[in-house]
Design a protein around this motif. Sequence first.
Motif, short mmCIF file in Angstrom:
data_model
loop_
_atom_site.label_atom_id
_atom_site.label_comp_id
_atom_site.label_asym_id
_atom_site.label_seq_id
_atom_site.Cartn_x
_atom_site.Cartn_y
_atom_site.Cartn_z
N GLU A 3 41.38 34.27 42.36
CA GLU A 3 41.50 33.21 41.35
C GLU A 3 42.95 32.80 41.13
O GLU A 3 43.23 31.66 40.77
CB GLU A 3 40.87 33.68 40.04
CG GLU A 3 39.36 33.86 40.16
CD GLU A 3 38.73 34.32 38.88
OE1 GLU A 3 39.35 35.09 38.13
OE2 GLU A 3 37.59 33.90 38.62
N ARG A 15 41.63 32.42 48.71
CA ARG A 15 40.76 31.66 47.79
C ARG A 15 39.31 31.82 48.22
O ARG A 15 38.43 32.05 47.40
CB ARG A 15 41.17 30.21 47.85
CG ARG A 15 41.25 29.36 46.72
CD ARG A 15 41.74 29.59 45.39
NE ARG A 15 43.07 29.05 45.19
CZ ARG A 15 43.85 29.45 44.23
NH1 ARG A 15 43.48 30.36 43.37
NH2 ARG A 15 45.04 28.97 44.10
N ASN A 71 42.88 26.56 37.38
CA ASN A 71 42.11 27.35 38.34
C ASN A 71 40.71 27.65 37.83
O ASN A 71 39.98 28.43 38.43
CB ASN A 71 42.84 28.65 38.68
CG ASN A 71 44.04 28.42 39.56
OD1 ASN A 71 44.39 27.30 39.87
ND2 ASN A 71 44.68 29.48 39.98
N ASP A 84 49.72 29.88 43.70
CA ASP A 84 49.89 29.59 42.27
C ASP A 84 51.27 29.98 41.77
O ASP A 84 51.89 29.25 41.00
CB ASP A 84 48.83 30.34 41.46
CG ASP A 84 47.44 29.85 41.77
OD1 ASP A 84 47.19 28.65 41.58
OD2 ASP A 84 46.61 30.65 42.23
N GLU A 141 47.95 26.09 47.81
CA GLU A 141 47.03 27.13 47.36
C GLU A 141 47.73 28.24 46.60
O GLU A 141 47.10 29.02 45.89
CB GLU A 141 46.25 27.72 48.54
CG GLU A 141 45.26 26.76 49.14
CD GLU A 141 44.12 26.42 48.19
OE1 GLU A 141 43.64 27.30 47.46
OE2 GLU A 141 43.71 25.24 48.17
#
Length: 136
Positions: free
Chosen positions: A9, A4, A133, A37, A35
């Motif tokens: 992204e 990140r 995000n 996704d 963190e």
Amino acid sequence: MRARGLGAEIIVVHGETIVEPVIPGTNHVAVSCPEVDILAHPGLITVDDAELARENGVTLELSARKGHCLGNGHVAGVAREVGVPVVIDTDTHAPGDLLDYDMARRVGLGAGLDESEVEEALVKNPRKLLKGNGII
């Protein structure tokens, strides 16, 4: 997470697919990290790890990729059982791996999703992930 900070992204972790050598416990580590996704092709993910995914906002992938897709029915069932979102993805390695909407829909149906779950996996869940995000 370092990714990140380096500008990532969307963070996707390669899950414990049943067709490639992946270090046991990779799924657990990935879903334990807020963190992350998406956990890609998580193979025979456990209910406990799917619950952790839900708690940490990690989405599970149903993969159209040959081999990886062999776990899709299991992933879809566990995801439904614990209420964790899924997305349908290609794991594209070459242009021929890309899918149109109709084929992606069939991947979802083949995994055991119903029409409304396919709509969530192809439209609502990706949109929610992108909005969350700050991408859209």
